[in-house]
Design an enzyme around this catalytic site. Sequence first.
Site, PDB file in Angstrom:
ATOM      1  N   LYS A 111       0.843  -1.273  -0.101  1.00 52.50           N
ATOM      2  CA  LYS A 111       0.067   0.019  -0.139  1.00 52.50           C
ATOM      3  C   LYS A 111       0.785   1.218  -0.118  1.00 52.50           C
ATOM      4  CE  LYS A 111      -4.589   0.898   0.094  1.00 52.50           C
ATOM      5  NZ  LYS A 111      -5.410   0.017  -0.415  1.00 52.50           N
TER       6      LYS A 111
HETATM    7  P1  NAD Z   1     -13.267   7.485  -3.104  1.00 54.22           P
HETATM    8  O1  NAD Z   1     -12.197   8.606  -3.128  1.00 54.22           O
HETATM    9  O2  NAD Z   1     -13.687   7.277  -4.543  1.00 54.22           O
HETATM   10  O3  NAD Z   1     -14.505   7.649  -2.277  1.00 54.22           O
HETATM   11  C1  NAD Z   1     -14.154   7.859  -1.056  1.00 54.22           C
HETATM   12  C2  NAD Z   1     -15.866   8.268  -0.386  1.00 54.22           C
HETATM   13  O4  NAD Z   1     -15.816   8.612   1.010  1.00 54.22           O
HETATM   14  C3  NAD Z   1     -16.212   9.896  -0.829  1.00 54.22           C
HETATM   15  O5  NAD Z   1     -17.616   9.705  -1.403  1.00 54.22           O
HETATM   16  C4  NAD Z   1     -15.933  10.591   0.194  1.00 54.22           C
HETATM   17  O6  NAD Z   1     -16.812  11.798   0.130  1.00 54.22           O
HETATM   18  C5  NAD Z   1     -16.366   9.731   1.354  1.00 54.22           C
HETATM   19  N1  NAD Z   1     -16.012  10.056   2.726  1.00 54.22           N
HETATM   20  C6  NAD Z   1     -14.486  10.683   2.841  1.00 54.22           C
HETATM   21  N2  NAD Z   1     -14.651  10.951   4.087  1.00 54.22           N
HETATM   22  C7  NAD Z   1     -15.768  10.807   4.523  1.00 54.22           C
HETATM   23  C8  NAD Z   1     -16.466  11.262   5.797  1.00 54.22           C
HETATM   24  N3  NAD Z   1     -15.683  11.743   6.757  1.00 54.22           N
HETATM   25  N4  NAD Z   1     -17.879  10.758   5.972  1.00 54.22           N
HETATM   26  C9  NAD Z   1     -18.683  10.165   5.004  1.00 54.22           C
HETATM   27  N5  NAD Z   1     -17.891  10.059   3.775  1.00 54.22           N
HETATM   28  C10 NAD Z   1     -16.831  10.261   3.431  1.00 54.22           C
HETATM   29  O7  NAD Z   1     -12.618   6.172  -2.520  1.00 54.22           O
HETATM   30  P2  NAD Z   1     -12.982   4.707  -2.853  1.00 54.22           P
HETATM   31  O8  NAD Z   1     -11.847   4.122  -3.939  1.00 54.22           O
HETATM   32  O9  NAD Z   1     -14.339   4.301  -2.971  1.00 54.22           O
HETATM   33  O10 NAD Z   1     -12.543   4.082  -1.410  1.00 54.22           O
HETATM   34  C11 NAD Z   1     -13.324   3.983  -0.393  1.00 54.22           C
HETATM   35  C12 NAD Z   1     -12.883   2.794   0.623  1.00 54.22           C
HETATM   36  O11 NAD Z   1     -12.806   1.629  -0.297  1.00 54.22           O
HETATM   37  C13 NAD Z   1     -11.434   3.074   1.032  1.00 54.22           C
HETATM   38  O12 NAD Z   1     -11.631   2.407   2.275  1.00 54.22           O
HETATM   39  C14 NAD Z   1     -10.608   2.063   0.122  1.00 54.22           C
HETATM   40  O13 NAD Z   1      -9.373   1.775   0.789  1.00 54.22           O
HETATM   41  C15 NAD Z   1     -11.532   1.117  -0.171  1.00 54.22           C
HETATM   42  N6  NAD Z   1     -11.370   0.367  -1.230  1.00 54.22           N
HETATM   43  C16 NAD Z   1     -11.262   0.691  -2.492  1.00 54.22           C
HETATM   44  C17 NAD Z   1     -11.048   0.171  -3.728  1.00 54.22           C
HETATM   45  C18 NAD Z   1     -11.186   0.735  -5.076  1.00 54.22           C
HETATM   46  O14 NAD Z   1     -11.082   0.025  -5.958  1.00 54.22           O
HETATM   47  N7  NAD Z   1     -11.205   2.036  -5.289  1.00 54.22           N
HETATM   48  C19 NAD Z   1     -10.746  -1.278  -3.333  1.00 54.22           C
HETATM   49  C20 NAD Z   1     -11.043  -2.044  -2.166  1.00 54.22           C
HETATM   50  C21 NAD Z   1     -11.244  -0.952  -1.138  1.00 54.22           C
END
Ligand code: NAD
Length: 421
Positions: A111
């Site tokens: 990561k």
């Molecule tokens: P992203 O940046 O596309 O979206 C994150 C979302 O969370 C946004 O809508 C943001 O506004 C919201 N957010 C952030 N802070 C917040 C808060 N304080 N209260 C409410 N909402 C809040 O990111 P993502 O890629 O969707 O990732 C989200 C989670 O999923 C993370 O934990 C990431 O590690 C995990 N994840 C992502 C992927 C991927 O393929 N993108 C894969 C596995 C896990």
Amino acid sequence: MAAVGVNTQLNPLENAGLQFEEAATRLGLDPGVKEMLKRPRRATIQNLPVVMDDGTIRMFTGYRVQHSIARGPAKGGIRFHQDVTLDEVAALASWMTWKCAVADIPFGGGKGGIVVDPRALSLGELERLTRRYAADLSDIFGPDSDVPAPDVNTGEREMAWFVDTYSMHSRRTEYAVVTGKPLEVGGSAGRREATGRGVMICIEQMCRHLGMPLKGARVAVQGFGNVGGVAADLLARECGAKIVAASDVSGSIHNPDGLDVTALLAHVAARKGVAGFAGGQPLTTSILEYDCDILVPAALENQITGENAGRIKAKIIGEGANGPTTPDADKVLDARGVWVIPDILCNSGGVTVSYFEWVQNRMGFYWMEDEVNGRLREKMEHAFSDVLATAVREKVSLRIAGYMVAIRRVLRVHELRGMYA
Ligand code: NAD
């Protein structure tokens, strides 16, 4: 984000360690083996100078942690966030090792992160920062050694800059160095939706096991980005679930009759958040405690804690985010009979299609979206049934079962390869 209590476990690295310990103890691992599997292989810290638009130089801090390369190259996203710490990156790297093992794909875990609020940078500053990070670590990254991907606040755009920077240094175009790229730059059909699609498949499987209809089930989604937005869309469109509440950094909204997810996604794209959506009312209480059947935390770590776990109404929690539930919350939820589909299983669809993307880059032959989605479903259903079977057999939660499946697979490779020392 939900308020968190004071007596909760908020260091993700400690939380990852506690989860690992519980599973490792059940497996009866030797203390030395346990320590070897638990500790990250390598961690690097970079000081990254960036020339800002006004001509001044600003220093940023970046990290890359490789937790394990036993089963294959380190694999894991890069996060841009003001609260990134080395401990957080190390925790996320270890979750990637276990996730790739649960998904049974030939990768280890890694990561990366940069301490930055990307909203405070111009596009040019963001690009220079991304390129500096990619260049500085170009001796660590590589298709056979360490393959990054998007995470919070990074996406296809950053991955394209990454490919370009790495390719300039290696004097050839090298697509397989990162995944989550735009389609035109070596990306895979279906990758953007993959994590959300995997969340949907896991929830479907969970409902099937519980004999609970997903059609009409009420779903609340915290975080409406890549993972949460897509999961909500697919759960509504493909399964007939009713998305009753959604939140992101801009605020929370709800509609007990169901939100129009297509219209909400268009609103989020135009207005950069769910707040102000005309098809719902503002929600002033915590979305995590909303009256629903299924909760999808898809934002950041440490949202469901010992403090608020007792007030959660959902019967199923599908962890779209990494580490949204603390170990003390797990105990409360377990005792209350709430089914938590753990992150290392529930959000593994993203890394699974990242693996497909890497394979396609190396073959130079690209699959149709149906093929990607079909192979993803096959992988996710296998992973789900392996974890569920272990949970039932060992009488443990799905999280501990997931760790047990993963630890066994990683350990087996160590046993076969032998210890070079
Ligand atoms: P992203 O940046 O596309 O979206 C994150 C979302 O969370 C946004 O809508 C943001 O506004 C919201 N957010 C952030 N802070 C917040 C808060 N304080 N209260 C409410 N909402 C809040 O990111 P993502 O890629 O969707 O990732 C989200 C989670 O999923 C993370 O934990 C990431 O590690 C995990 N994840 C992502 C992927 C991927 O393929 N993108 C894969 C596995 C896990």
